[in-house]
Design an enzyme around this catalytic site. Structure first.
Site, PDB file in Angstrom:
ATOM      1  N   ASP A  41       0.882  -1.161   0.000  1.00 61.37           N
ATOM      2  CA  ASP A  41       0.000   0.000   0.000  1.00 61.37           C
ATOM      3  C   ASP A  41       0.926   1.219   0.000  1.00 61.37           C
ATOM      4  OD1 ASP A  41      -1.498   2.264   0.883  1.00 61.37           O
ATOM      5  OD2 ASP A  41      -2.975   0.940   1.827  1.00 61.37           O
ATOM      6  N   CYS A  52      -6.575   9.387 -14.273  1.00 65.38           N
ATOM      7  CA  CYS A  52      -7.312   9.277 -15.539  1.00 65.38           C
ATOM      8  C   CYS A  52      -8.793   9.545 -15.278  1.00 65.38           C
ATOM      9  CB  CYS A  52      -7.097   7.918 -16.194  1.00 65.38           C
ATOM     10  SG  CYS A  52      -7.566   6.502 -15.174  1.00 65.38           S
TER      11      CYS A  52
END
Length: 471
Positions: free
Chosen positions: A170, A241
């Site tokens: 992570d 994105c």
């Protein structure tokens, strides 16, 4: 048929700038995305690639924000992903907008010794960064998903990247474990993906504001972690994105509010000709699909002006490390083998390390981070030590500079057969025998063994293809 959730349309109407229209936005969301590629300059120059592929009927249009990016104009007439050149790693199929984040720190990457890509899979930007770095320095590429780490490694190996170190964490841990370590950082953050609707018509079907808010909370944690891991004076690129301002501008402003005296936004309005069309008042690039006929994207460039106070105590250094520096005898043996048998010069390329009977080539700068955390994969595996010498690894052959002494040039048809796992019969037997490097048009395909009357295929089984097209 594209599926635009009405809640999304209502929300995004508040974010779209006044010089753009919702009508154009919806129209471009429904248009097919133009296929694009990036030439892998680790293996071939842009000019040589264009000459090679234009002879095969490929037509190109330049991507303005990449030195090596091109749209394929006649993509319906050529085989892109199933070509020999794709398997050789001469290019990466990469959406044009995706090439922008590394390009935004082009000059910084050329001078960086330690670079972090915090969310790297499948590897388009990672391999682009490695190409800009010319395989020098060290590139730490992290991926949270274990299955995507395998994809990342496969692409790194195919593209001939030798300076990468892979991790599986992570990314919120980097601020703690790699505090003020990196010269440049790319955080291409996990996001809602609103900009990808042109290639995934269902991307926005289940859109909700609650999900956007939840993702933005993670992004705020990640950008803080990135900033802690960045050296003073270093460059951070934050990109997504997606299109909403909650996941984009607001995340950057959160960082500025958290570190008001250390964060400086850099304008990208002159990054390339026409960049001003997507530039926000802060200097970010907020790319709507209709501006460049591309995916939607967001890119921000941030400079760390000064050191910050560490948020946590420095963690304990890692004690166990399964590798050891090769002895002088071991180094001499493996260097001599690669020189005489494969015409590869290992001197100066990195640090030769040993684990059991495995020989690895680590990036030169790895010792600076070696005991800070656990690493999934470091550099490239050179060879396994066997009873009668060494067994070289495919990834080493694909990543290292090779001379001409042991190359065997295959025809187009033979190269296709090689990539499909077949041995190559020879019409005229020769006295040549031993390990050779199979090539097509001067570019490497992989290892083989010359038996005099045929060339025995040594391509790894997991890389064998069912079909390869000649054009």
């Amino acid at each position: 048929m594209v599926q635009l959730n009405q809640d999304f349309i209502n929300s995004i109407a508040n974010d779209i700038p006044p010089h753009l229209t919702m009508e154009d936005f919806i129209h471009y969301c429904a248009k097919p995305l133009r296929p694009s590629i990036r030439v892998n300059t680790l293996k071939i120059s842009v000019d040589d690639f264009l000459t090679r592929m234009q002879a095969k009927g490929w037509h190109f249009e330049v991507v303005p924000w990449s030195e090596a990016g091109f749209w394929i104009k006649n993509h319906d007439q050529v085989q892109i992903g199933n070509s020999i050149e794709h398997q050789q790693g001469l290019f990466y199929i990469q959406e044009a907008s995706s090439m922008m984040p590394p390009f935004a720190m082009l000059e910084e990457l050329k001078q960086s010794e330690l670079v972090l890509d915090m969310a790297a899979a499948p590897g388009s930007k990672t391999t682009q960064i490695a190409a800009i770095m010319e395989n020098k320095g060290l590139l730490l590429a992290n991926e949270y998903s274990s299955s995507r780490v395998k994809v990342l490694h496969a692409n790194v190996a195919r593209m001939g990247v030798s300076n990468a170190v892979l991790t599986h964490f992570d990314a919120r841990v980097f601020g703690e474990y790699q505090f003020e370590t990196f010269d440049s950082i790319l955080l291409d953050a996990p996001c809602g993906g609103e900009g990808t609707v042109r290639k995934d018509p269902d991307a926005l079907k289940q859109w909700s504001q609650e999900e956007v808010d939840a993702i933005a909370a993670t992004q705020r944690d990640l950008i803080e972690s990135a900033f802690y891991a960045l050296k003073p004076g270093g460059t951070l690129i934050y990109s997504t994105c997606t299109l909403n301002t909650t996941e984009n501008q607001a995340v950057c402003h959160h960082l500025k509010q958290t570190f008001p005296d250390q964060v400086q936004f850099e304008s990208l309005g002159t990054l390339f000709e026409g960049a001003d069309k997507a530039c926000t008042e802060e200097g970010f690039l907020h790319i709507w699909p209709q501006i460049y006929d591309s995916e939607g994207f967001f890119v921000a460039k941030i400079t760390k002006l000064d050191s910050v106070t560490r948020a946590t105590k420095a963690p304990k250094l890692q004690k166990r490390f399964p590798f050891s520096t090769a002895s002088n005898k071991q180094k001499t043996a493996v260097i001599d083998y690669f020189d005489k048998t494969l015409d590869i010069q290992l001197d100066g390329l990195g640090d030769i390390q040993v684990r059991d009977d495995e020989f690895w080539l680590f990036p030169n700068n790895f010792e600076e981070i070696s005991n800070k955390m656990r690493y999934q994969r470091i550099g490239i595996k050179l060879a396994d030590h066997a009873k009668h010498g060494f067994i070289p690894r495919h990834e080493a052959i694909m990543s290292l500079p090779i001379g001409s002494k042991v190359r065997v040039e295959l025809s187009e048809e033979q190269s296709r057969d090689y990539l499909m796992g077949k041995d190559i019969p020879l019409s005229e037997p020769t006295d040549t025998k031993g390990d050779v490097i199979a090539c097509y048009q001067g570019q490497i395909l992989g290892m083989a063994k010359h038996l005099g009357h045929r060339i025995k295929n040594k391509l790894p089984r997991d890389l064998v293809k069912d079909k390869i097209d000649c054009i």
